[in-house]
Design an enzyme around this catalytic site. Structure first.
Site, mmCIF file in Angstrom:
data_model
loop_
_atom_site.group_PDB
_atom_site.id
_atom_site.type_symbol
_atom_site.label_atom_id
_atom_site.label_comp_id
_atom_site.label_asym_id
_atom_site.label_seq_id
_atom_site.Cartn_x
_atom_site.Cartn_y
_atom_site.Cartn_z
ATOM 1 N N GLY A 200 0.844 -1.190 0.000
ATOM 2 C CA GLY A 200 0.000 0.000 0.000
ATOM 3 C C GLY A 200 0.877 1.236 0.000
ATOM 4 O O GLY A 200 2.060 1.160 -0.347
ATOM 5 N N VAL B 214 3.801 -5.325 2.703
ATOM 6 C CA VAL B 214 3.294 -6.018 3.891
ATOM 7 C C VAL B 214 3.684 -7.488 3.773
ATOM 8 O O VAL B 214 3.438 -8.128 2.748
ATOM 9 C CB VAL B 214 1.763 -5.885 4.012
ATOM 10 C CG1 VAL B 214 1.264 -6.550 5.282
ATOM 11 C CG2 VAL B 214 1.340 -4.420 3.981
ATOM 12 N N PHE C 276 2.175 2.760 2.359
ATOM 13 C CA PHE C 276 3.245 2.705 3.351
ATOM 14 C C PHE C 276 4.430 1.890 2.853
ATOM 15 O O PHE C 276 5.587 2.225 3.084
ATOM 16 C CB PHE C 276 2.676 2.074 4.630
ATOM 17 C CG PHE C 276 3.521 2.237 5.851
ATOM 18 C CD1 PHE C 276 3.522 3.433 6.550
ATOM 19 C CD2 PHE C 276 4.290 1.189 6.321
ATOM 20 C CE1 PHE C 276 4.291 3.588 7.696
ATOM 21 C CE2 PHE C 276 5.059 1.330 7.471
ATOM 22 C CZ PHE C 276 5.058 2.535 8.159
ATOM 23 N N GLY C 277 4.140 0.829 2.154
ATOM 24 C CA GLY C 277 5.198 -0.056 1.662
ATOM 25 C C GLY C 277 4.687 -1.479 1.595
ATOM 26 O O GLY C 277 3.481 -1.706 1.592
ATOM 27 N N ASP D 204 -8.732 7.087 7.329
ATOM 28 C CA ASP D 204 -8.542 6.315 6.099
ATOM 29 C C ASP D 204 -9.469 5.101 6.088
ATOM 30 O O ASP D 204 -9.041 3.985 5.800
ATOM 31 C CB ASP D 204 -7.079 5.901 5.962
ATOM 32 C CG ASP D 204 -6.704 5.563 4.524
ATOM 33 O OD1 ASP D 204 -7.470 5.944 3.606
ATOM 34 O OD2 ASP D 204 -5.665 4.913 4.312
ATOM 35 N N LYS E 98 4.515 -4.633 8.349
ATOM 36 C CA LYS E 98 4.404 -3.560 7.368
ATOM 37 C C LYS E 98 5.668 -2.723 7.409
ATOM 38 O O LYS E 98 6.005 -2.152 8.443
ATOM 39 C CB LYS E 98 3.200 -2.701 7.745
ATOM 40 C CG LYS E 98 2.483 -2.107 6.579
ATOM 41 C CD LYS E 98 1.399 -1.218 7.075
ATOM 42 C CE LYS E 98 0.055 -1.753 6.749
ATOM 43 N NZ LYS E 98 -0.964 -0.691 6.798
HETATM 44 N N1 ATP Z 1 -3.050 -7.251 9.386
HETATM 45 C C1 ATP Z 1 -3.087 -7.742 8.146
HETATM 46 N N2 ATP Z 1 -3.370 -9.049 7.945
HETATM 47 C C2 ATP Z 1 -3.426 -9.563 6.703
HETATM 48 N N3 ATP Z 1 -3.211 -8.867 5.576
HETATM 49 C C3 ATP Z 1 -2.930 -7.559 5.691
HETATM 50 C C4 ATP Z 1 -2.844 -6.923 6.979
HETATM 51 N N4 ATP Z 1 -2.547 -5.616 6.792
HETATM 52 C C5 ATP Z 1 -2.450 -5.451 5.459
HETATM 53 N N5 ATP Z 1 -2.675 -6.595 4.779
HETATM 54 C C6 ATP Z 1 -2.636 -6.793 3.318
HETATM 55 O O1 ATP Z 1 -1.694 -5.917 2.773
HETATM 56 C C7 ATP Z 1 -2.295 -5.035 1.831
HETATM 57 C C8 ATP Z 1 -1.678 -3.662 1.921
HETATM 58 O O2 ATP Z 1 -2.045 -3.052 3.133
HETATM 59 P P1 ATP Z 1 -1.773 -1.519 3.387
HETATM 60 O O3 ATP Z 1 -2.503 -1.141 4.617
HETATM 61 O O4 ATP Z 1 -0.318 -1.277 3.343
HETATM 62 O O5 ATP Z 1 -2.381 -0.811 2.125
HETATM 63 P P2 ATP Z 1 -3.872 -0.420 1.802
HETATM 64 O O6 ATP Z 1 -4.708 -0.493 3.033
HETATM 65 O O7 ATP Z 1 -4.318 -1.224 0.630
HETATM 66 O O8 ATP Z 1 -3.730 1.085 1.347
HETATM 67 P P3 ATP Z 1 -3.151 2.276 2.244
HETATM 68 O O9 ATP Z 1 -1.684 2.181 2.180
HETATM 69 O O10 ATP Z 1 -3.656 3.509 1.610
HETATM 70 O O11 ATP Z 1 -3.671 2.037 3.622
HETATM 71 C C9 ATP Z 1 -3.760 -5.052 2.185
HETATM 72 O O12 ATP Z 1 -4.552 -4.777 1.061
HETATM 73 C C10 ATP Z 1 -3.969 -6.465 2.686
HETATM 74 O O13 ATP Z 1 -4.181 -7.339 1.600
HETATM 75 MG MG MG Z 2 -4.345 -0.566 4.978
#
Ligand code: ATP
Ligand code: MG
Ligand code: NAG
Ligand code: NAG
Ligand code: NAG
Length: 394
Positions: free
Chosen positions: A70, A75, A72-73, A188, A90
């Site tokens: 996402g 995951v 942030f980077g 968000d 993350k």
């Molecule tokens: N706690 C978690 N458990 C399982 N999968 C996760 C978890 N957190 C994130 N992910 C996976 O990683 C992906 C990226 O998460 P991230 O929060 O970095 O980005 P995002 O929510 O899609 O966008 P943004 O960066 O704008 O929040 C998510 O879409 C999800 O598939």
């Molecule tokens: Mg997210």
């Protein structure tokens, strides 16, 4: 004759008593230490991680363990030994600058938040120029994936349950009902920040960090495409942030869930591109059925649908003051849930009429008059309805 029986009774009685007393003593001795150890572990030892631990957990940040990325980077999915359950790791994109101190205190605060509908922030690592967040791992991924993403679509009942759970999680943040008595605005709210655990329980993630994140900027919303469809128009114009901005974003999520599509979809007709605008237009024309996710056809009871739409539209009111509080959203969704699940709550009316699942086609003629007037009287108290319709209190 009677003596052996008496002896036997006395013996068993004392034996039973002995066991009960023994058990009680055992429990009194055992329980406090076990409990203390557990909470201590959660709050202290499982908060700050060394970079070595993170590297071990992610096989040296091996790409094969990436589960998503996402703003942030990347995951990663990983296992950290002292945390027992798998975690989501993350990692801030290397090269980004950071407000390390603020970041740290924010994390220490947020990691103490515990609620059944929040993804717990377990801890962090800020060694060697890295900025890494560690969360509970959510086995079933994002809500978005299960509505119009890669995974099989959810039923209406599952969707209702998930919306209600997420609403409760956001309400908890807003209510400031935590150890720190601090109100948190998520900033968000969107369908990729609502995650699902192995039991399909909705958990809101990524809360509260955007304000004090790296460089004091918005690290979780840098994926402009992903978040722009959720932005409260009033906040966008005035820069005035309140909890009602989260309410707006949640309204967008409710429409995503109902319509089974993204907030902004460039592959469709221009008039349908922006979900909120399209939905409002269809609603005004009495054609809500046209917007409902085709896979849900025939599974939503009409009163439930009307309540759900009412809640969603109240969240999407242009003026924040007119939008309900999350508390009222929770009540409105509970009401929708009741309308979907039970004919028993309906007083005085024929069950068969109430329980009939109405084909979406049938809504068409009816919705413009009845949805606007909102004459739903079953199940929900007048107070509940009044709150949702009046846009909440204060
Ligand atoms: N706690 C978690 N458990 C399982 N999968 C996760 C978890 N957190 C994130 N992910 C996976 O990683 C992906 C990226 O998460 P991230 O929060 O970095 O980005 P995002 O929510 O899609 O966008 P943004 O960066 O704008 O929040 C998510 O879409 C999800 O598939
Ligand atoms: Mg997210
Ligand atoms: C609690 O922790 C102490 C030391 O940290 C340990 O000796 C003890 O066995 C633990 N108790 C339980 C029930 O795990
Ligand atoms: C990642 O792991 C795979 C096997 O799990 C391995 O083949 C690969 O070399 C690793 N990559 C790096 C960069 O270590
Ligand atoms: C962070 O802010 C500093 C100055 O405050 C700036 O030099 C740096 O480029 C910023 N980093 C990012 C990633 O925006």
């Amino acid at each position: 004759m009677k003596l052996p029986i008496l002896v036997a009774v006395a013996a068993t009685t004392s034996l039973v008593a002995f066991f009960i007393i023994g058990f009680l003593i055992f429990r009194c001795l055992k329980k406090p230490t076990a409990r203390n150890n557990k909470t201590q572990e959660h709050q202290n030892t499982c908060l700050h991680f060394s970079i070595e631990e993170i590297r071990t957990a992610t096989k040296n940040l091996n790409d094969s363990l990436i589960i998503g990325n996402g703003g942030f980077g990347n995951v990663y999915k990983g296992h950290i030994e002292r945390c027992h359950a798998p975690v989501a790791i993350k990692r801030l994109k290397p090269g980004s600058d950071q407000g390390a101190h603020e970041f740290r205190t924010e994390i220490e605060m947020l990691s103490r938040f515990r609620h059944p509908h929040l993804v717990s922030l377990i801890g962090y690592c800020n060694e060697g120029g890295e900025m890494i967040l560690v969360y509970d791992f959510m086995a079933r991924g994002t809500l978005r994936d299960h509505i119009y993403g890669s995974k099989s679509p959810l039923t209406w009942n599952q969707r209702l349950e998930i919306c209600l759970g997420a609403a409760r999680g956001i309400h908890f943040l807003h209510a400031g009902d935590n150890d720190n008595k601090r109100m948190v605005i998520h900033r968000d709210v969107k369908s990729t920040n609502i995650l699902l655990d192995e039991n399909w329980v909705a958990k809101v993630s990524d809360f509260g960090l955007s304000k004090d994140g790296p460089n004091g900027s918005t690290h979780v919303t840098t994926d402009v495409k992903g978040s722009i469809g959720y932005l409260d128009p009033e906040y966008y114009v005035s820069q005035w942030l309140s909890q009602k901005s989260d309410v707006y974003s949640f309204g967008v999520v409710l429409l995503e869930v109902l319509c089974g599509r993204a907030p902004i979809k460039s592959t469709v007709d221009k008039r349908e591109e922006i979900l909120v605008a399209w939905f409002k237009k269809c609603f005004d024309e009495g054609k809500v059925d046209r917007t409902v996710d085709p896979v849900l056809k025939g599974t939503i009871k009409i009163k439930c649908l009307m309540k759900f739409v009412e809640v969603a539209l109240s969240c999407l009111h242009h003026h924040g003051k007119q939008r309900p509080l999350m508390r009222d959203v929770v009540m409105g969704l509970e009401c929708a849930w009741n309308l979907q699940h039970s004919g028993a709550h309906v007083k005085g009316k024929g069950k068969s009429e109430e329980e009939k699942e109405i084909g979406l086609k049938e809504i068409e003629g009816e919705s413009s008059s009845s949805s606007k007037g909102t004459t739903i009287t079953s199940t929900c108290s007048e107070e509940q309805q009044a709150l949702v319709m009046a846009g909440g209190v204060s």
